[in-house]
Scaffold this active site. Structure first.
Site: not given
Length: 274
Positions: A35, A49-50, A73, A109, A111, A143, A172, A181
């Site tokens: 992380d 960091d990525l 996220s 996701s 999304h 995102y 979620s 939702r």
């Protein structure tokens, strides 16, 4: 696929990562944690960091699989999404490919398809048409766009390099849903661990896209590809429905944020916190 012994968990300090740190060892995983923030109580976790390619190469060395939860996220300026979610995911896949890691489970996701209309709340469950996994990408934010990219990147690395991925379009994942939702997209932490375990151990997944939720009475999407991996959800958000509907009312199909899969992410700008 045999249960991986050593699993790299990226995003280990985040909300979902914290839940999985406590649940996945029960399935026999030895976790290697990664992380950008220190992981509390885990002095051996890799803090990087990525964008740190050397750290990623070290992180993937010798692991049997990766559960990739790291990244931003929520919605953010494109430059931040680009660095963390797009370039960062590419960096991880390159490191995994070079190291010969056979499988990644990618935290996609809902999304990625957030502008897809949701089934109406007044449709009886037995006549509801569930949203399939092959619905076209319709991201609702930068995102969501990054998650569409991640799914396509996973497909490329399977077709070109034979690196398997299960892309999980997570709804979620909290201890309990917090609004109406979420009754349709909620995934209990225990079901999340069951789904990730199935995705890590199923045979010959190639690149498989699944939706990630519990077996909710008000479910919006088709869980058949997840069940085909061996996922057997045990929980249902309906136990929280009466309380949430009394507080917030039923979803209004005339409001875009209540009639699309992505919820408030379809607003411009998105309404936070969410």
């Amino acid at each position: 696929m045999p249960t991986p012994r050593t699993l790299l968990l990226t995003g280990a300090a985040g909300g979902l990562g914290t839940l999985m740190r406590s649940l996945l060892p029960e399935y026999g995983y030895e976790l290697r944690l990664f992380d950008v923030r220190p992981v509390e109580g885990e002095p051996d976790a890799i803090t990087a960091d990525l964008g740190d390619k050397d750290a990623l190469r070290e992180a993937v060395r010798g692991v049997d699989a990766v559960l990739h939860l790291a990244g931003i996220s929520l919605e953010a300026p494109f430059e931040k999404i680009l660095r963390s979610n797009i370039e960062g995911t590419y960096n991880l896949y390159e490191a995994a490919r070079e190291a010969g890691v056979p499988r990644i489970v990618f935290a996609s996701s809902n999304h990625a398809v957030g502008f897809t209309p949701a089934p109406r709340a007044d449709t009886p469950p037995d006549s509801r048409v569930l949203i399939p996994v092959d619905t076209p990408h319709r991201p609702d934010t930068f995102y969501g766009l990054s998650k569409s990219f991640g799914e396509d990147l996973a497909q490329l690395y399977w077709d070109k390099h034979g690196l398997e991925t299960v892309s999980v379009r997570i709804g979620s994942c909290f201890a309990e849903p917090t609004d109406v939702r979420m009754l349709s997209v909620w995934m209990s932490p225990a079901d999340g661990a069951r789904l990730f375990h199935a995705a890590l151990t199923a045979e010959e997944v190639g690149h498989t896209v699944v939706y990630g939720s519990s077996a909710n009475t008000r479910l919006w999407w088709d869980l058949s590809t997840a069940r085909a991996l061996g996922y057997a959800p045990r929980d249902d958000s309906e136990q929280f429905a009466a309380k949430l509907i009394a507080e917030h009312g039923e979803l209004d199909p005339e409001k875009p944020a209540q009639s699309h899969l992505g919820g408030r992410f379809v607003d411009d700008p998105p309404v936070w916190p969410y």
